[in-house]
Design a protein around this motif. Structure first.
Motif, PDB file in Angstrom:
ATOM      1  N   THR A 415       0.824  -1.214   0.000  1.00 37.52           N
ATOM      2  CA  THR A 415       0.000   0.000   0.000  1.00 37.52           C
ATOM      3  C   THR A 415       0.859   1.265   0.000  1.00 37.52           C
ATOM      4  OG1 THR A 415      -0.087  -0.003   2.416  1.00 37.52           O
ATOM      5  CG2 THR A 415      -1.843  -1.168   1.257  1.00 37.52           C
ATOM      6  N   LEU A 416       2.171   1.111  -0.133  1.00 39.50           N
ATOM      7  CA  LEU A 416       3.159   2.201  -0.095  1.00 39.50           C
ATOM      8  C   LEU A 416       3.331   2.794   1.299  1.00 39.50           C
ATOM      9  CD1 LEU A 416       2.249   4.176  -3.384  1.00 39.50           C
ATOM     10  CD2 LEU A 416       3.832   2.261  -3.100  1.00 39.50           C
ATOM     11  N   LEU A 417       2.635   2.252   2.285  1.00 39.26           N
ATOM     12  CA  LEU A 417       2.698   2.810   3.636  1.00 39.26           C
ATOM     13  C   LEU A 417       4.104   2.718   4.213  1.00 39.26           C
ATOM     14  CD1 LEU A 417       1.539   3.884   6.291  1.00 39.26           C
ATOM     15  CD2 LEU A 417       0.786   1.560   6.840  1.00 39.26           C
ATOM     16  N   PHE A 418       4.723   1.564   4.103  1.00 46.65           N
ATOM     17  CA  PHE A 418       6.032   1.371   4.731  1.00 46.65           C
ATOM     18  C   PHE A 418       7.097   2.245   4.079  1.00 46.65           C
ATOM     19  CE2 PHE A 418      10.017  -1.076   5.430  1.00 46.65           C
ATOM     20  CZ  PHE A 418      10.042  -0.966   6.811  1.00 46.65           C
ATOM     21  N   TYR A 419       7.049   2.383   2.747  1.00 44.74           N
ATOM     22  CA  TYR A 419       8.021   3.232   2.054  1.00 44.74           C
ATOM     23  C   TYR A 419       7.895   4.689   2.498  1.00 44.74           C
ATOM     24  CZ  TYR A 419       8.436  -0.810  -1.071  1.00 44.74           C
ATOM     25  OH  TYR A 419       8.633  -2.068  -1.593  1.00 44.74           O
ATOM     26  N   VAL A 420       6.668   5.167   2.528  1.00 43.91           N
ATOM     27  CA  VAL A 420       6.433   6.552   2.943  1.00 43.91           C
ATOM     28  C   VAL A 420       6.834   6.740   4.403  1.00 43.91           C
ATOM     29  CG1 VAL A 420       4.674   8.335   3.268  1.00 43.91           C
ATOM     30  CG2 VAL A 420       4.584   6.863   1.255  1.00 43.91           C
ATOM     31  N   TYR A 421       6.512   5.771   5.235  1.00 38.99           N
ATOM     32  CA  TYR A 421       6.831   5.847   6.659  1.00 38.99           C
ATOM     33  C   TYR A 421       8.341   5.961   6.874  1.00 38.99           C
ATOM     34  CZ  TYR A 421       7.375   4.331  11.515  1.00 38.99           C
ATOM     35  OH  TYR A 421       7.733   4.243  12.838  1.00 38.99           O
ATOM     36  N   VAL A 422       9.119   5.128   6.207  1.00 40.41           N
ATOM     37  CA  VAL A 422      10.583   5.162   6.356  1.00 40.41           C
ATOM     38  C   VAL A 422      11.130   6.500   5.861  1.00 40.41           C
ATOM     39  CG1 VAL A 422      12.745   4.130   5.557  1.00 40.41           C
ATOM     40  CG2 VAL A 422      10.843   2.666   6.231  1.00 40.41           C
ATOM     41  N   PHE A 423      10.578   6.995   4.761  1.00 43.25           N
ATOM     42  CA  PHE A 423      11.006   8.279   4.196  1.00 43.25           C
ATOM     43  C   PHE A 423      10.758   9.417   5.192  1.00 43.25           C
ATOM     44  CE2 PHE A 423       9.447  12.062   1.820  1.00 43.25           C
ATOM     45  CZ  PHE A 423      10.646  12.466   1.282  1.00 43.25           C
ATOM     46  N   VAL A 424       9.553   9.479   5.728  1.00 45.87           N
ATOM     47  CA  VAL A 424       9.200  10.535   6.682  1.00 45.87           C
ATOM     48  C   VAL A 424       9.985  10.363   7.984  1.00 45.87           C
ATOM     49  CG1 VAL A 424       7.316  11.539   8.043  1.00 45.87           C
ATOM     50  CG2 VAL A 424       6.906  10.832   5.672  1.00 45.87           C
ATOM     51  N   LEU A 425      10.121   9.121   8.437  1.00 43.88           N
ATOM     52  CA  LEU A 425      10.848   8.847   9.676  1.00 43.88           C
ATOM     53  C   LEU A 425      12.290   9.323   9.574  1.00 43.88           C
ATOM     54  CD1 LEU A 425      10.736   7.483  12.487  1.00 43.88           C
ATOM     55  CD2 LEU A 425      11.476   5.368  11.373  1.00 43.88           C
ATOM     56  N   PHE A 426      12.931   9.078   8.444  1.00 40.77           N
ATOM     57  CA  PHE A 426      14.325   9.504   8.259  1.00 40.77           C
ATOM     58  C   PHE A 426      14.438  11.027   8.323  1.00 40.77           C
ATOM     59  CE2 PHE A 426      17.619  10.987   5.284  1.00 40.77           C
ATOM     60  CZ  PHE A 426      18.745  10.472   5.920  1.00 40.77           C
ATOM     61  N   LEU A 427      13.567  11.721   7.595  1.00 40.49           N
ATOM     62  CA  LEU A 427      13.617  13.187   7.576  1.00 40.49           C
ATOM     63  C   LEU A 427      13.356  13.774   8.962  1.00 40.49           C
ATOM     64  CD1 LEU A 427      11.721  13.993   4.265  1.00 40.49           C
ATOM     65  CD2 LEU A 427      14.165  14.224   4.687  1.00 40.49           C
ATOM     66  N   MET A 428      12.334  13.244   9.637  1.00 37.34           N
ATOM     67  CA  MET A 428      11.984  13.768  10.955  1.00 37.34           C
ATOM     68  C   MET A 428      13.065  13.449  11.982  1.00 37.34           C
ATOM     69  SD  MET A 428       9.066  15.292  10.556  1.00 37.34           S
ATOM     70  CE  MET A 428       8.329  15.415  12.164  1.00 37.34           C
ATOM     71  N   ALA A 429      13.687  12.282  11.855  1.00 34.64           N
ATOM     72  CA  ALA A 429      14.757  11.911  12.794  1.00 34.64           C
ATOM     73  C   ALA A 429      15.956  12.838  12.625  1.00 34.64           C
ATOM     74  CB  ALA A 429      15.168  10.461  12.565  1.00 34.64           C
ATOM     75  N   VAL A 430      16.314  13.152  11.377  1.00 33.40           N
ATOM     76  CA  VAL A 430      17.420  14.088  11.129  1.00 33.40           C
ATOM     77  C   VAL A 430      17.090  15.458  11.717  1.00 33.40           C
ATOM     78  CG1 VAL A 430      18.686  15.322   9.329  1.00 33.40           C
ATOM     79  CG2 VAL A 430      18.245  12.875   9.076  1.00 33.40           C
ATOM     80  N   ALA A 431      15.863  15.914  11.470  1.00 34.39           N
ATOM     81  CA  ALA A 431      15.441  17.205  12.013  1.00 34.39           C
ATOM     82  C   ALA A 431      15.472  17.198  13.538  1.00 34.39           C
ATOM     83  CB  ALA A 431      14.039  17.546  11.508  1.00 34.39           C
ATOM     84  N   ALA A 432      15.043  16.085  14.147  1.00 31.93           N
ATOM     85  CA  ALA A 432      15.015  15.986  15.606  1.00 31.93           C
ATOM     86  C   ALA A 432      16.427  16.032  16.186  1.00 31.93           C
ATOM     87  CB  ALA A 432      14.308  14.699  16.022  1.00 31.93           C
ATOM     88  N   VAL A 433      17.370  15.356  15.545  1.00 32.49           N
ATOM     89  CA  VAL A 433      18.759  15.361  16.024  1.00 32.49           C
ATOM     90  C   VAL A 433      19.330  16.778  15.971  1.00 32.49           C
ATOM     91  CG1 VAL A 433      21.101  14.577  15.495  1.00 32.49           C
ATOM     92  CG2 VAL A 433      19.201  12.954  15.431  1.00 32.49           C
ATOM     93  N   ILE A 434      19.060  17.482  14.880  1.00 35.05           N
ATOM     94  CA  ILE A 434      19.573  18.857  14.737  1.00 35.05           C
ATOM     95  C   ILE A 434      18.959  19.780  15.790  1.00 35.05           C
ATOM     96  CG2 ILE A 434      19.620  20.863  13.203  1.00 35.05           C
ATOM     97  CD1 ILE A 434      19.740  18.855  10.857  1.00 35.05           C
TER      98      ILE A 434
END
Length: 610
Positions: A415-434
């Protein structure tokens, strides 16, 4: 063995108020309404349409799972004994208490039968309300007795329809959470669609209806939606108090309906603790959430006749430790990077030591060992030593408490859910670390460069909480398959929020030097719409086929066994009645004989005297 076979005969909140103005007043086509009045009307229209869509999707989900249940078992056509057998594993036990309350002569007698139960465990009388989370069955049975619906609705239907109705609450809560995070109800629509199309991995309500998690998870979703709203900035005092009340009610209902409540809320408390330490959440609101968790759990403890396992839970010890440690270390969020890191490490160690100390003292005072098997299970599961504890080994043997199967990710990827989830998770995790590094170093207070506004990465408190929440519950789901339903439902929310978030697309476009406000708005709406069209095209035919497939419950051996047990029980009762009746007659005959003998003796004595 219970099976199903092919049926042979077929009869018959509003956009986030702290969002930028470019986000709240933008139409799906990217145009901005002109004028204050036009923008206000557009907001009212958007909220109205979004609310109608949320309620409609919730009701459709409820009808969908109810139809699947009916089609799978032909529930309306089978006998009562077959309906009860269809409640698998411990589900049948929970339903039996509801049935017991319904069949009791009065509500008081039904409650007495639960408090002094001698049927569940052999040769023991136990308090069901203390040992198990069955207050929902008690409440539902009382509601059924007092409402004038007995002639129109059978007790079993009132029970299952209530649970299917809670699915509507669940989907609406997920929808609203995603809407609050992103500022657009299109995000909520995508989250709900992902929840429905990934039904195999997001819920199992249609075949394990009375399971405790099916009662609890809708309230947990409502709690998360309320916390998301609470963490927004610029809330009025009245709004904040009402939201705190909503959080408390949802937390209490969640705690009351599931035996694993304290462990789920401990993970939630850990998320709040991490974000508070990194200065990513307002401390005052986090404190209120700690207090709400403790209060809700203590209230449940009282209702469960002071269940000692609740008093000895790690959640109460941890939350109390955090509150105590915070009063000891008052200057935790002041100083430079190295200074704050040192304070942070000391704070974490202090909280950990206090938690263990408080928990050990409580268990020592109460002589509590009721939850030791859980820690033995965790120890054995993660390879820190074997255990001979029966309960712990029972959990280890259960497939549901094993690791999450890898085929789960392939289904979520369809359903493309996992791909989108990993994509968003990576971006948000980078933002959170910064953001976390900037908060700890204090560089957010030093804005010497004029370009700071242009390059600063921000992470709102509600988005930060959602990020840590999904990471921690993701770890839980990977380690324990049964807990995946806590993760996959929030996965739908998190992925849809990321796709419909202006901040996410703003960050991406700025990284490739292509950012314009109009371009961000177009991408924000067009990609979710494309995914919705893809999901509809790929999965709508499958859903229709699923709804048209008719089966029926078929377990003649178990039905025959249950009928035999009932017959034997009837014979036993009949024999008991006959024995008691004969004993009564014998006693009556003996009494009559004694009376006759006494009469004869009296007559003899009277003759001799005469």
């Amino acid at each position: 063995m219970t099976t199903v076979r092919q049926r042979r005969v077929g009869k018959g909140t509003e956009a986030a108020e702290d969002q930028p103005s470019e986000e709240t007043n933008v139409k799906p086509d990217g145009k901005i309404p002109s004028g204050h009045t036009g923008g206000k009307l557009w907001n009212i229209l958007s909220v109205t349409v979004g609310g109608i869509v949320a309620i409609s999707l919730g009701l459709l989900t409820s009808v969908y799972v109810a139809t699947l249940h009916e089609n799978d078992l032909w529930f309306s056509n089978i006998k009562e004994v077959e309906r009860e057998i269809s409640f698998r594993t411990e589900c049948g036990l929970y339903y039996s208490y509801y049935k017991q309350m319904i069949q009791a002569a009065s509500i008081q007698q039904g409650l007495h039968g639960l408090v002094y139960d001698n049927k569940t465990e052999s040769v023991r009388t136990i308090n069901i309300l203390e040992r198990m989370n069955v207050y929902q069955e008690v409440f539902l049975s009382i509601l059924y007795r007092i409402l004038p619906i007995q002639q129109y609705l059978e007790p079993v239907y009132f029970y299952i329809y209530t649970l299917f109705g809670l699915q509507a609450v669940y989907v609406i809560a997920l929808y609203v959470t995603s809407w609050l995070l992103s500022g657009t109800w299109l995000s909520g629509l995508l989250a709900a669609c992902w929840y429905i199309t990934n039904r195999v991995d997001t819920t199992r309500v249609e075949f394990t209806i009375p399971l405790r998690e099916n009662w609890a998870l809708p309230f947990f979703a409502v709690q998360i939606a309320a916390i998301t709203y609470l963490l927004r900035t610029h809330l009025q005092p009245v709004q904040e108090r009402l939201t705190l009340m909503a959080v408390f009610i949802a937390t209490f209902l969640f705690s009351l309906t599931w035996q694993f409540n304290q462990f789920m809320m401990l993970i939630q408390a850990l998320a709040l603790f991490i974000l508070d330490c990194l200065d990513m959440l307002p401390t005052a609101k986090v404190t209120w959430l700690y207090i709400i968790q403790i209060s809700a759990l203590l209230l449940v403890c009282v209702l469960q006749f002071f269940n000692s396992m609740i008093l000895g839970s790690l959640l109460i010890s941890f939350n109390a430790s955090v509150l105590v440690a915070r009063t000891i270390q008052k200057n935790l969020k002041k100083g430079g990077l190295l200074n704050r890191l040192g304070k942070l490490i000391l704070h974490v160690l202090l909280v950990l030591c206090l938690t263990l100390l408080i928990n050990k003292c409580i268990k020592k005072i109460l002589n509590l060992e009721s939850d030791e098997h859980i820690f033995k299970f965790l120890k054995a599961k993660f390879g820190f030593g074997a255990t001979r504890d029966f309960d712990a080994n029972l959990y280890l043997c259960e497939e549901a408490f094993g690791l999450l199967p890898l085929n789960t990710f392939s289904r979520l990827s369809d359903t493309l859910l996992f791909y989108v989830y990993v994509f968003v998770l990576f971006l948000m995790a980078v933002a959170a670390v910064i953001v976390a590094f900037r908060n700890l170093s204090g560089s957010n207070q030093v804005k010497a460069m004029e370009k700071m506004e242009e390059c600063t990465i921000t992470l709102k408190p509600d988005a930060a909480y959602s990020l840590v929440h999904t990471v921690l519950f993701g770890c839980l789901a990977l380690s324990t398959m049964r807990m995946k339903y806590l993760w996959t439902s929030h996965m739908c929310v998190f992925a849809s929020f990321g796709l419909c978030s202006t901040e996410v697309w703003k960050l991406i476009l700025k990284c490739v030097h292509l950012y314009t406000s109009q371009r961000a708005q177009v991408i924000k709406y067009s990609i979710p719409i494309v995914i919705l069209l893809y999901i509809s095209y790929k999965f709508w035919p499958g859903i229709m086929d699923e709804l048209s497939e008719l089966r029926e419950f078929y377990d003649p051996d178990t039905v025959e066994l249950m009928n035999w047990i009932k017959a034997q029980e009837s014979i036993f009762r009949c024999k008991q009645f006959v024995i008691l009746h004969v004993e009564g007659l014998r006693k009556e005959a003996r009494n009559n004989m004694l009376i006759c003998e006494m009469g004869k003796n009296i007559s003899r004595m009277s003759k001799s005297i005469a």
